[in-house]
Design a protein around this motif. Structure first.
Motif, PDB file in Angstrom:
ATOM      1  N   LYS A 116      56.709  18.835  73.839  1.00  0.00           N
ATOM      2  CA  LYS A 116      56.846  20.033  74.657  1.00  0.00           C
ATOM      3  C   LYS A 116      58.223  20.050  75.306  1.00  0.00           C
ATOM      4  O   LYS A 116      58.621  19.092  75.942  1.00  0.00           O
ATOM      5  CB  LYS A 116      55.752  20.054  75.726  1.00  0.00           C
ATOM      6  CG  LYS A 116      55.727  21.292  76.560  1.00  0.00           C
ATOM      7  CD  LYS A 116      54.541  21.277  77.503  1.00  0.00           C
ATOM      8  CE  LYS A 116      54.547  22.521  78.351  1.00  0.00           C
ATOM      9  NZ  LYS A 116      53.467  22.545  79.303  1.00  0.00           N
TER      10      LYS A 116
ATOM     11  N   ASN B 183      58.071  25.644  77.455  1.00  0.00           N
ATOM     12  CA  ASN B 183      56.847  26.114  76.820  1.00  0.00           C
ATOM     13  C   ASN B 183      57.033  26.248  75.321  1.00  0.00           C
ATOM     14  O   ASN B 183      56.342  27.007  74.666  1.00  0.00           O
ATOM     15  CB  ASN B 183      56.391  27.434  77.444  1.00  0.00           C
ATOM     16  CG  ASN B 183      55.830  27.226  78.834  1.00  0.00           C
ATOM     17  OD1 ASN B 183      55.231  26.201  79.116  1.00  0.00           O
ATOM     18  ND2 ASN B 183      56.044  28.180  79.709  1.00  0.00           N
ATOM     19  N   GLU B 184      57.991  25.510  74.782  1.00  0.00           N
ATOM     20  CA  GLU B 184      58.218  25.454  73.351  1.00  0.00           C
ATOM     21  C   GLU B 184      57.436  24.245  72.833  1.00  0.00           C
ATOM     22  O   GLU B 184      57.678  23.120  73.251  1.00  0.00           O
ATOM     23  CB  GLU B 184      59.708  25.284  73.081  1.00  0.00           C
ATOM     24  CG  GLU B 184      60.083  25.412  71.637  1.00  0.00           C
ATOM     25  CD  GLU B 184      61.595  25.404  71.459  1.00  0.00           C
ATOM     26  OE1 GLU B 184      62.017  25.089  70.347  1.00  0.00           O
ATOM     27  OE2 GLU B 184      62.329  25.699  72.422  1.00  0.00           O
TER      28      GLU B 184
ATOM     29  N   SER C 282      54.986  33.964  71.537  1.00  0.00           N
ATOM     30  CA  SER C 282      56.158  34.540  70.894  1.00  0.00           C
ATOM     31  C   SER C 282      56.150  34.233  69.397  1.00  0.00           C
ATOM     32  O   SER C 282      55.881  33.109  68.985  1.00  0.00           O
ATOM     33  CB  SER C 282      57.430  33.972  71.528  1.00  0.00           C
ATOM     34  OG  SER C 282      58.557  34.419  70.829  1.00  0.00           O
TER      35      SER C 282
ATOM     36  N   HIS D  87      55.382  25.086  65.243  1.00  0.00           N
ATOM     37  CA  HIS D  87      56.330  25.308  66.327  1.00  0.00           C
ATOM     38  C   HIS D  87      56.017  26.686  66.897  1.00  0.00           C
ATOM     39  O   HIS D  87      56.031  27.676  66.174  1.00  0.00           O
ATOM     40  CB  HIS D  87      57.762  25.273  65.787  1.00  0.00           C
ATOM     41  CG  HIS D  87      58.782  25.592  66.817  1.00  0.00           C
ATOM     42  ND1 HIS D  87      59.228  26.877  67.034  1.00  0.00           N
ATOM     43  CD2 HIS D  87      59.431  24.805  67.695  1.00  0.00           C
ATOM     44  CE1 HIS D  87      60.116  26.853  68.008  1.00  0.00           C
ATOM     45  NE2 HIS D  87      60.269  25.620  68.422  1.00  0.00           N
TER      46      HIS D  87
ATOM     47  N   LEU E 185      56.386  29.180  70.645  1.00  0.00           N
ATOM     48  CA  LEU E 185      56.926  29.366  71.987  1.00  0.00           C
ATOM     49  C   LEU E 185      55.948  30.222  72.789  1.00  0.00           C
ATOM     50  O   LEU E 185      55.539  31.299  72.329  1.00  0.00           O
ATOM     51  CB  LEU E 185      58.282  30.081  71.900  1.00  0.00           C
ATOM     52  CG  LEU E 185      58.961  30.420  73.221  1.00  0.00           C
ATOM     53  CD1 LEU E 185      59.320  29.154  73.972  1.00  0.00           C
ATOM     54  CD2 LEU E 185      60.208  31.250  72.959  1.00  0.00           C
TER      55      LEU E 185
ATOM     56  N   ASP F 212      55.657  32.300  76.126  1.00  0.00           N
ATOM     57  CA  ASP F 212      56.434  32.923  77.193  1.00  0.00           C
ATOM     58  C   ASP F 212      55.559  33.043  78.422  1.00  0.00           C
ATOM     59  O   ASP F 212      54.444  33.551  78.356  1.00  0.00           O
ATOM     60  CB  ASP F 212      56.906  34.327  76.776  1.00  0.00           C
ATOM     61  CG  ASP F 212      57.921  34.289  75.648  1.00  0.00           C
ATOM     62  OD1 ASP F 212      58.697  33.318  75.579  1.00  0.00           O
ATOM     63  OD2 ASP F 212      57.922  35.225  74.841  1.00  0.00           O
TER      64      ASP F 212
END
Length: 131
Positions: free
Chosen positions: A4, A7-8, A109, A126, A128, A130
């Motif tokens: 982490k 927040n990715e 995202s 992977h 993301l 938001d």
């Protein structure tokens, strides 16, 4: 395994089911940190099916649907059972706990999102989130 950065989120898993469950767990921790850790019973059960053009889209749709249900039901869905899960279709039973309002208003995202098998035959994603 999860990595982490903000927040990715990058998740590695030996199976597609584990990859979906681990991404669900990460999203839950963003919504209400560690709320699923000590759950001994579930308050609600939801079910849905989705189809997508590829695995990345399927995971994004899955997480979006769970997120929407969570906000509607004021619940976290801590466990998932997949009667069917392929690279383009999911049939899931979600087991949740009522939590009241969730801490974060998040969006998933699509930017740079991916799901793939790496050279070691391990699923990786992977995503993301938001906030």
């Amino acid at each position: 395994m999860q990595h982490k950065v903000g927040n990715e989120i990058k998740v590695l898993a030996p199976t597609l089911g584990k990859l979906f469950r681990d991404n669900l767990g990460v999203m839950n921790d963003i919504l209400k940190e560690r709320a699923c850790d000590k759950v001994t019973h579930f308050d609600c059960l939801m079910r849905f099916e989705l189809a997508a053009t590829d695995t990345t889209d399927l995971l994004l749709q899955f997480l979006s649907e769970v997120l929407s249900l969570g906000y509607q039901q004021k619940a976290l869905f801590c466990n998932a059972y997949f009667p069917e899960l392929t690279e383009k279709k999911v049939d899931v039973r979600l087991f949740g706990i009522w939590t009241g309002p969730l801490n974060e208003n998040i969006k998933i995202s699509c930017d740079n999102a991916y799901v793939r098998k790496n050279g070691d035959d391990i699923w990786e994603s992977h995503i993301l989130f938001d906030t």
